[in-house]
Design a protein around this motif. Structure first.
Motif, PDB file in Angstrom:
ATOM      1  N   LEU A  59      41.684  38.745  30.335  1.00 31.01           N
ATOM      2  CA  LEU A  59      42.479  39.512  31.285  1.00 31.01           C
ATOM      3  C   LEU A  59      41.806  39.477  32.644  1.00 31.01           C
ATOM      4  CD1 LEU A  59      43.174  42.684  29.128  1.00 31.01           C
ATOM      5  CD2 LEU A  59      44.902  41.049  29.862  1.00 31.01           C
ATOM      6  N   PRO A  60      42.560  39.715  33.717  1.00 33.44           N
ATOM      7  CA  PRO A  60      41.900  39.915  35.011  1.00 33.44           C
ATOM      8  C   PRO A  60      40.967  41.123  34.933  1.00 33.44           C
ATOM      9  CG  PRO A  60      44.260  39.576  35.300  1.00 33.44           C
ATOM     10  CD  PRO A  60      44.026  39.757  33.828  1.00 33.44           C
ATOM     11  N   LYS A  61      39.993  41.171  35.835  1.00 32.36           N
ATOM     12  CA  LYS A  61      39.076  42.311  35.864  1.00 32.36           C
ATOM     13  C   LYS A  61      39.868  43.613  35.901  1.00 32.36           C
ATOM     14  CE  LYS A  61      35.143  40.253  38.259  1.00 32.36           C
ATOM     15  NZ  LYS A  61      34.344  40.290  39.500  1.00 32.36           N
ATOM     16  N   VAL A  87      51.964  38.163  40.996  1.00 35.72           N
ATOM     17  CA  VAL A  87      51.225  38.001  39.754  1.00 35.72           C
ATOM     18  C   VAL A  87      49.738  38.197  39.989  1.00 35.72           C
ATOM     19  CG1 VAL A  87      52.947  36.360  38.854  1.00 35.72           C
ATOM     20  CG2 VAL A  87      50.930  35.498  40.052  1.00 35.72           C
ATOM     21  N   ARG A  88      49.053  38.507  38.910  1.00 32.24           N
ATOM     22  CA  ARG A  88      47.589  38.442  38.911  1.00 32.24           C
ATOM     23  C   ARG A  88      47.204  37.213  38.106  1.00 32.24           C
ATOM     24  NH1 ARG A  88      45.224  44.596  38.280  1.00 32.24           N
ATOM     25  NH2 ARG A  88      46.011  45.347  40.265  1.00 32.24           N
ATOM     26  N   ALA A  89      46.225  36.496  38.594  1.00 32.03           N
ATOM     27  CA  ALA A  89      45.882  35.234  37.935  1.00 32.03           C
ATOM     28  C   ALA A  89      44.441  34.869  38.216  1.00 32.03           C
ATOM     29  CB  ALA A  89      46.814  34.124  38.441  1.00 32.03           C
ATOM     30  N   GLY A  90      43.919  33.994  37.373  1.00 34.69           N
ATOM     31  CA  GLY A  90      42.580  33.457  37.588  1.00 34.69           C
ATOM     32  C   GLY A  90      41.476  34.345  37.075  1.00 34.69           C
ATOM     33  N   LYS A  91      40.304  33.794  37.064  1.00 31.72           N
ATOM     34  CA  LYS A  91      39.116  34.466  36.529  1.00 31.72           C
ATOM     35  C   LYS A  91      38.837  35.797  37.202  1.00 31.72           C
ATOM     36  CE  LYS A  91      34.160  33.566  36.017  1.00 31.72           C
ATOM     37  NZ  LYS A  91      33.109  32.554  36.189  1.00 31.72           N
ATOM     38  N   ASP A  92      39.034  35.847  38.523  1.00 32.79           N
ATOM     39  CA  ASP A  92      38.719  37.066  39.268  1.00 32.79           C
ATOM     40  C   ASP A  92      39.911  37.996  39.418  1.00 32.79           C
ATOM     41  OD1 ASP A  92      36.046  36.363  39.664  1.00 32.79           O
ATOM     42  OD2 ASP A  92      36.577  35.073  41.333  1.00 32.79           O
ATOM     43  N   ARG A 104      46.617  26.624  37.676  1.00 29.71           N
ATOM     44  CA  ARG A 104      47.168  25.961  36.488  1.00 29.71           C
ATOM     45  C   ARG A 104      47.727  26.997  35.514  1.00 29.71           C
ATOM     46  NH1 ARG A 104      45.944  20.750  35.574  1.00 29.71           N
ATOM     47  NH2 ARG A 104      46.247  21.066  33.339  1.00 29.71           N
ATOM     48  N   LEU A 105      48.846  26.655  34.898  1.00 29.33           N
ATOM     49  CA  LEU A 105      49.456  27.577  33.940  1.00 29.33           C
ATOM     50  C   LEU A 105      48.755  27.539  32.580  1.00 29.33           C
ATOM     51  CD1 LEU A 105      53.253  27.059  34.718  1.00 29.33           C
ATOM     52  CD2 LEU A 105      51.692  28.802  35.597  1.00 29.33           C
ATOM     53  N   ASP A 106      47.948  26.497  32.339  1.00 27.28           N
ATOM     54  CA  ASP A 106      47.238  26.415  31.061  1.00 27.28           C
ATOM     55  C   ASP A 106      45.824  26.984  31.173  1.00 27.28           C
ATOM     56  OD1 ASP A 106      46.066  24.486  32.604  1.00 27.28           O
ATOM     57  OD2 ASP A 106      46.406  22.824  31.223  1.00 27.28           O
ATOM     58  N   SER A 107      45.583  27.766  32.230  1.00 21.41           N
ATOM     59  CA  SER A 107      44.288  28.431  32.378  1.00 21.41           C
ATOM     60  C   SER A 107      44.070  29.400  31.222  1.00 21.41           C
ATOM     61  CB  SER A 107      44.263  29.207  33.701  1.00 21.41           C
ATOM     62  OG  SER A 107      43.195  30.129  33.734  1.00 21.41           O
ATOM     63  N   PRO A 108      42.806  29.583  30.779  1.00 20.49           N
ATOM     64  CA  PRO A 108      42.547  30.562  29.707  1.00 20.49           C
ATOM     65  C   PRO A 108      42.779  32.002  30.138  1.00 20.49           C
ATOM     66  CG  PRO A 108      40.484  29.718  30.588  1.00 20.49           C
ATOM     67  CD  PRO A 108      41.580  28.887  31.177  1.00 20.49           C
ATOM     68  N   PHE A 109      42.948  32.213  31.450  1.00 22.74           N
ATOM     69  CA  PHE A 109      43.181  33.556  31.964  1.00 22.74           C
ATOM     70  C   PHE A 109      44.675  33.744  32.165  1.00 22.74           C
ATOM     71  CE2 PHE A 109      39.113  31.930  33.395  1.00 22.74           C
ATOM     72  CZ  PHE A 109      38.268  32.876  32.836  1.00 22.74           C
ATOM     73  N   PRO A 110      45.301  34.640  31.417  1.00 22.34           N
ATOM     74  CA  PRO A 110      46.759  34.734  31.421  1.00 22.34           C
ATOM     75  C   PRO A 110      47.316  35.235  32.743  1.00 22.34           C
ATOM     76  CG  PRO A 110      45.811  36.599  30.269  1.00 22.34           C
ATOM     77  CD  PRO A 110      44.673  35.667  30.563  1.00 22.34           C
TER      78      PRO A 110
END
Length: 248
Positions: A80-82, A161-166, A218-224
């Motif tokens: 999940l995002p932080k 949207v929220r996305a990415g590692k951070d 990317r939509l296939d990122s491990p971060f939903p």
């Protein structure tokens, strides 16, 4: 390295692998984590709490803290995002009015349940989150009530949207057909302060859309991807035009 406990959680397993390969310190530095605390968490010298899980849920799936490696997890691990815990989580907010039933169901003292679900003076315990897995995915303890995580979700132009590692917040400016074809989306970063940004209005999200700060994710990122809300078409078109000007 100190002795590894006989029984460890899936989260500990991941951290111990980092210790064994001498990568834990570097991993902690890269992610702004305290090395000594993380090392002690790995070896079970200190137990994780809600705030620890929240601070690391973009790196370790919340469910991985709740189950041991000799147990089957009832849900697939999800990053999940932080989660900053500045508002009641989805699970907490949804049970504000029936907190007494929740207290009875999970064996909580009524006062503790009141402080978690109504007064927001306490945070959920590990035991409560684990017990609640019988009914809900534990990610609901670490996401806003307005957020929606959908399997196979393809973002549309105008989605926030929220996305990415951070866990950055973005206004999507590419259409769903393109996003689906290339398995990516392009968005403008939304921040609290931006000199040249466009202020959001008539939306739950507050801040400024920065057409200079573009990201293709990317939509296939491990971060939903987390869908927060949709915005007005006029705002999207204005940002897309300004973004195109900065790119050209």
């Amino acid at each position: 390295m100190k002795a590894i406990p006989e029984r460890i959680t899936y989260a500990q397993e991941k951290l111990i692998k980092l210790v064994e390969t001498r990568r834990l310190r570097k991993w902690c530095l890269e992610n702004g984590l305290a090395h000594s605390q993380t090392y002690r968490l790995a070896l079970g010298e200190i137990l994780p709490n809600y705030r620890v899980i929240a601070s690391m849920c973009h790196l370790i799936a919340p469910i991985d803290w709740l189950f041991y490696t000799d147990e089957e997890r009832p849900y697939e691990p999800q990053y999940l995002p932080k989660w900053e815990n500045t508002e009641p989580s989805k699970f907490v907010k949804e049970h504000r009015d029936d907190y007494r039933k929740v207290a009875e169901r999970y064996g909580l003292p009524e006062l503790i349940a009141y402080n978690i679900f109504v007064a927001y003076r306490k945070v959920p315990t590990i035991a409560l989150m684990r017990d609640a897995c019988a009914e809900v995915n534990p990610i609901e303890f670490f996401m806003s009530p307005s957020m929606e995580i959908t399997q196979g979700y393809i973002p549309k132009k105008g989605d926030i949207v929220r996305a990415g590692k951070d866990g950055g917040t973005y206004l999507v400016i590419t259409n769903s057909e393109k996003n689906e074809r290339y398995k990516t989306f392009t968005g403008c970063l939304i921040s609290e302060d931006c000199e040249d940004g466009i202020a959001l209005s008539n939306s739950k999200t507050k801040g400024f859309v920065n057409p200079r700060s573009l990201a293709t994710i990317r939509l296939d990122s491990p971060f939903p991807l987390v869908l927060i809300e949709k915005t007005e078409t006029e705002l999207v078109e204005k940002n897309a035009r300004m973004a195109a000007e900065y790119i050209s």
